[in-house]
Enzyme design. Structure first.
Site, mmCIF file in Angstrom:
data_model
loop_
_atom_site.group_PDB
_atom_site.id
_atom_site.type_symbol
_atom_site.label_atom_id
_atom_site.label_comp_id
_atom_site.label_asym_id
_atom_site.label_seq_id
_atom_site.Cartn_x
_atom_site.Cartn_y
_atom_site.Cartn_z
ATOM 1 N N ILE A 7 59.131 23.109 -2.739
ATOM 2 C CA ILE A 7 58.085 23.733 -1.942
ATOM 3 C C ILE A 7 56.831 23.697 -2.803
ATOM 4 O O ILE A 7 56.844 24.131 -3.955
ATOM 5 C CB ILE A 7 58.476 25.178 -1.534
ATOM 6 C CG1 ILE A 7 57.334 25.840 -0.759
ATOM 7 C CG2 ILE A 7 58.893 26.014 -2.721
ATOM 8 C CD1 ILE A 7 57.697 27.213 -0.195
ATOM 9 N N SER A 8 55.768 23.142 -2.290
ATOM 10 C CA SER A 8 54.544 22.954 -3.071
ATOM 11 C C SER A 8 53.947 24.295 -3.488
ATOM 12 O O SER A 8 54.131 25.319 -2.825
ATOM 13 C CB SER A 8 53.504 22.181 -2.262
ATOM 14 O OG SER A 8 53.969 20.888 -1.945
#
Length: 208
Positions: free
Chosen positions: A51-52
């Site tokens: 997840i960025s």
């Protein structure tokens, strides 16, 4: 998160900042990493994906310049977090994920949170989704060597593509490409980034 990681680093779009405040990031990460959900770095999810970090999500969506009526193609659903934030800004989000397990998990979280503007589809994101084209914006959470040709065809005039271009060997640059009336793309370099590879027919070969 919003004041220390986003506003302090140049995120000025109030709609993006408000969307980042509203979406509960901890719902999209593993139980074991929930305490780190709002830290300024990527977190691992299943299938070797991430997840960025919050700043990159905000930077991407600010660059996409989403309007309330826009139809957005989100490539690389992952946890579903970026799609949820995009849905706070746009009218409809079509999110494509190549891993069925990730797609199912993201869809479950999105439904639980009432994100009914997001449709999750399993498939090759580099092919886009012609059934619902043209798109006002296309955003990607994976890096490819170039903008996939189907995305250009499926982008509306005046539409924006925001994606990382490059590879781990030579580096990646977050790039915004805006489609002009003659079909040409005007490109802007938004800075160096590091993303997982964009796998697919118009991306890179499958490394999984």
């Amino acid at each position: 998160m919003v004041s220390e990681q986003l506003e302090s680093r140049g995120i000025r779009d109030e709609r993006v900042l408000d969307a980042m405040r509203r979406v509960p990031r901890e719902e999209f990460v593993r139980q074991s990493t929930r305490r780190n959900a709002y830290e300024d770095h990527p977190l691992p999810i299943d299938e070797g994906q991430t997840i960025s970090q919050p700043y990159i999500v905000a930077l991407t969506l600010q660059a996409a310049q989403l309007a309330e009526t826009d139809c957005v193609l989100d490539v690389g659903t992952g946890s579903g977090y970026a799609a949820a934030v995009a849905a706070e800004l746009a009218g409809r989000v079509i999110s494509i994920e190549r891993h069925p397990e990730l797609a199912a998990a993201a869809e479950s979280v999105l439904k639980r949170l009432g994100c009914d503007r997001v449709t999750v589809i399993v498939g090759d994101g580099t092919l886009g989704y012609p059934d619902l084209a043209p798109f006002d914006a296309i955003v990607a959470a994976a890096a490819g060597p170039r903008i996939p040709a189907p995305w250009v065809h499926q982008l509306a005039v005046g539409g924006r593509i925001v994606m990382p271009i490059g590879d781990s060997r030579f580096g990646q640059a977050l790039t915004r490409a805006t489609k002009s009336s003659d079909g040409a793309l005007r490109r802007e370099n938004l800075g160096a980034v590091a993303f997982v590879p964009l796998i697919g027919e118009y991306g890179v070969s499958d490394r999984s």
